[in-house]
Structure formats: structure tokens, C-alpha cells
Design an enzyme around this catalytic site. Structure first.
Site, short mmCIF file in Angstrom:
data_model
loop_
_atom_site.label_atom_id
_atom_site.label_comp_id
_atom_site.label_asym_id
_atom_site.label_seq_id
_atom_site.Cartn_x
_atom_site.Cartn_y
_atom_site.Cartn_z
N CYS A 201 44.06 40.87 33.54
CA CYS A 201 43.24 40.07 32.62
C CYS A 201 43.80 38.67 32.48
CB CYS A 201 43.16 40.75 31.26
SG CYS A 201 42.19 42.28 31.24
N CYS A 328 33.18 47.02 50.85
CA CYS A 328 34.05 47.20 49.69
C CYS A 328 35.48 46.93 50.15
CB CYS A 328 33.88 48.57 49.05
SG CYS A 328 34.50 49.95 50.04
#
Length: 368
Positions: A201, A328
Site C-alpha cells: 500500500c 496474467c
């Protein structure tokens, strides 16, 4: 459909607790007995950060009897943007201490058991022992794997959520649900080896207000399971797109059920090599990257379009047209997306090896 209540109710609430939780007790379906179940419940919350903070507030306010809070971090000033149970005066102190304080302020009868520890594979079962259910609010996938493995061994529900940047996913895993309900576990959503190295984050950011929304939903799922009301998210993934103010739902079935159900399985979608990618693109194929927001922030194949896997699974028709090369990190999620797209008529193929293979080929060209 509702599942049976997870815990037996206590015999009675105190006069103070009856008064404090009066608005719960008039709710149809929850009522006084549901409130007594909450009083009897023991919930373990792993992580006292962006998701864990609103969970602790909501569950203490709801009257959950015992909360075990597991976190080894101290409060930092940058946490205050989203970790709402901490205050400026908490900076430098253990996050679990904030949980003790706020729960006591909201619900003096709630017992908080602070465990200043980092959950890992060798201590997870001991840290979670005695809990009726677990809520995972951790911030690394490695820890999430350890939490999931422990709850699977213990046979208790895992209320699971993840948030990064402007997106969130929330669901319920349970390896030993009541009879007649299919077990769903973390590997059904993220098969082993399907998740690459995710940025933190701190690197890509997190929308603070979304933590409150997602944390509230995690708490609601726990309350529903404890009291036996409503329709929990077992077998469904709730996907929230905060920027577009949209939420969608993705069905999630056990891989064991899928393997044994119905007629012959769909054939595996075709795979193409990295060397063929230029030809596919020149011929007009859509290069569809189904990784998460945080993964694509580290780089994408030039010309690719990003649509996260959950959105593809929720509405494959929105992208199912013509030739599609699905990408992916390593190929597992791309295969799942391609199968879904082919089921609605798209000519979808998988880039073999995914971004790992493409990065390796690019590095080889650069050093040749």
C-alpha cells in the site's frame, strides 16, 4: 440462503447491554436471541490496520463478547488516513492497544484479547484457537495464505477482504460448512502460484474511505454468520470499484465441486507463446490483462487493455468479442478468464507463462 447460527446464545444479557443494543433487538430476524448469540461469540481479527480497525469498531459496537486482535505493528502517523480506531496520541504505540481502548469505550462488556504477534504458519493455529470465526484484514498475501490454511485446519469460517488503491474484494471461505453447503477455500479464488509479487500500500496507495466500507461489510458478514441471518458471501465474491461507485458479484464455486459436477469439463483454452504475441496484436487481437490494479502498476505489455479478473468473470460479455489473448502473471488466472470468455462465444487464448514469460523474453532480447 441463511446458514444455521454459528454459536449458541448466552442465557441473558445484562441490563446495561440490553439497553445499549436495543436497536439490534428490534430487528426482524436478529432480535434478542441474536444479540445473545453475539454476546457469546468469539471473533479473531488478524490485522488492526485499514480493514481491521473498522471491523473492531463495528463488532465491539454490535456487542460481540470476545475479540482477539492479532497484530505486531505500532501506529504510524501515515496510518491515520484510513485506520480509524487509532489517534494521533497512539503514534508509536502497539496497534492492539488501540483496539483495547476503543472497544472498552463502546462496549465495556466486550473482552478484548490483544496479541502483539505476527501470525505465521508455525503459530497460526495457536493464535486462532478458540475463535468461532476469523476475519482477515492483513496486508500481505503470504500472511493470508497462513490465515487461510489455519482456518481450513480448524474448520471455522474465514471472512476475507482485500483492498488496494480504489478496489476491494470481500468473500467468506469455509472448509467445513454445514451439511448441504459446498466448502469454498482461498485456493478456489486464487489457485496456488496464481498471484505474483504484489506492491505494498505504501507503494501504490489505498483509498482511505474505502477501508471503512469494506471493513463494515466484513463485520456484517461476521454478524450474519454468528446469528444465522441473511445470505452470507460463501460462494460469492463482492467486488467494489470505488472510483466508479459500482459493486458487482462473482460466483465462486469449489474446485472440487467443479471437478465432479455435470458432464465432461470444457477443454482447456489454447495457449500461445510470447513469440506469437506480435503477430496476434498486428492481426487485431485484444490483449487482455486480467491482473489486479496493483500488479499492472508495475508494468503491462504495450497495447494491452486492463480488466481485472473479477470484472471479467462478473460480466464476460462486456469484453467477449473477436480474438482475445488473455494475460496474467503466470497463466493460471488467464486460463480461468479465457474459459469464461470462450463460454460466451469469444475466441480467447492464453499467453503461456503470462507476464513472467514476457518479462523473461524481454530481458533476453535486451542482453542479446
Amino acid at each position: 440462503m441463511p446458514l444455521p447460527p454459528l454459536v449458541e446464545p448466552v442465557d441473558a444479557l445484562s441490563d446495561a447491554e440490553r439497553l445499549r443494543t436495543a436497536r439490534h433487538q428490534v430487528l426482524s430476524g436478529l432480535g434478542e436471541i441474536g444479540q445473545r448469540r453475539l454476546r457469546a461469540a468469539h471473533v479473531a481479527v488478524v490485522g488492526a490496520g485499514g480493514l481491521g480497525a473498522p471491523v473492531v469498531l463495528a463488532l465491539a459496537a454490535a456487542g460481540v463478547g470476545t475479540l482477539t486482535i492479532i497484530d505486531d505493528d505500532d501506529v504510524e502517523i501515515s496510518n491515520l488516513q484510513r485506520q480509524i480506531m487509532h489517534r494521533r496520541s497512539d503514534v508509536g504505540r502497539p496497534k492492539v492497544d488501540s483496539a483495547v481502548r476503543v472497544a472498552a469505550d463502546l462496549s465495556p462488556e466486550t473482552e478484548v484479547r490483544p496479541l502483539r504477534a505476527r501470525l505465521a504458519s508455525d503459530n497460526a493455529a495457536d493464535l486462532l484457537a478458540g475463535a468461532d470465526l476469523v476475519i482477515d484484514g492483513t496486508d500481505t498475501f503470504a500472511t493470508r495464505l497462513d490465515v487461510a490454511a489455519a482456518t481450513e485446519r480448524l474448520g471455522i469460517p474465514l471472512v476475507w477482504g482485500v483492498i488496494q488503491e480504489f478496489a476491494a474484494q470481500i468473500t467468506v471461505f469455509w472448509s467445513s460448512p454445514p451439511e448441504g453447503t459446498d466448502a469454498v477455500v482461498l485456493s478456489d479464488l486464487y489457485p496456488e502460484g496464481s498471484v505474483g509479487e504484489l506492491p505494498t500500500c505504501a507503494a501504490v496507495g489505498v483509498f482511505g474511505a474505502l477501508c471503512l466500507q469494506a471493513g463494515s461489510i466484513l463485520a456484517m458478514e461476521a454478524i450474519k454468520l454468528i446469528t444465522g441471518i441473511g445470505d452470507p458471501l460463501l460462494g460469492r465474491v463482492l467486488v467494489i470499484d470505488a472510483l466508479r461507485a459500482k459493486s458487482s458479484e462473482v460466483p465462486l464455486r469449489s474446485s472440487r465441486v467443479q471437478a465432479s459436477a455435470g458432464p465432461e469439463p470444457q477443454p482447456s483454452p489454447p495457449h500461445i507463446a510470447v513469440a506469437d504475441l506480435g503477430h496476434e496484436s498486428a492481426a487485431g487481437a485484444l490483449l487482455l490483462d486480467v491482473r489486479e490494479e496493483a500488479e499492472v502498476a508495475a508494468g503491462m505489455i504495450p497495447g494491452a487493455t486492463h480488466v481485472p479478473l473479477a470484472r471479467v468473470l462478473a460480466d464476460p460479455s462486456a469484453v467477449a468479442q473477436g480474438r482475445i489473448v488473455v494475460i496474467c502473471q503466470a497463466g493460471v488466472r488467464a486460463r480461468r478468464a479465457a474459459e469464461t470468455l470462450r463460454a460466451v462465444g469469444a475466441d480467447a487464448v492464453v499467453l503461456a507463462g503470462g507476464m513472467d514469460a514476457w518479462n523473461e523474453a524481454s530481458q533476453s532480447e535486451a542482453t542479446a
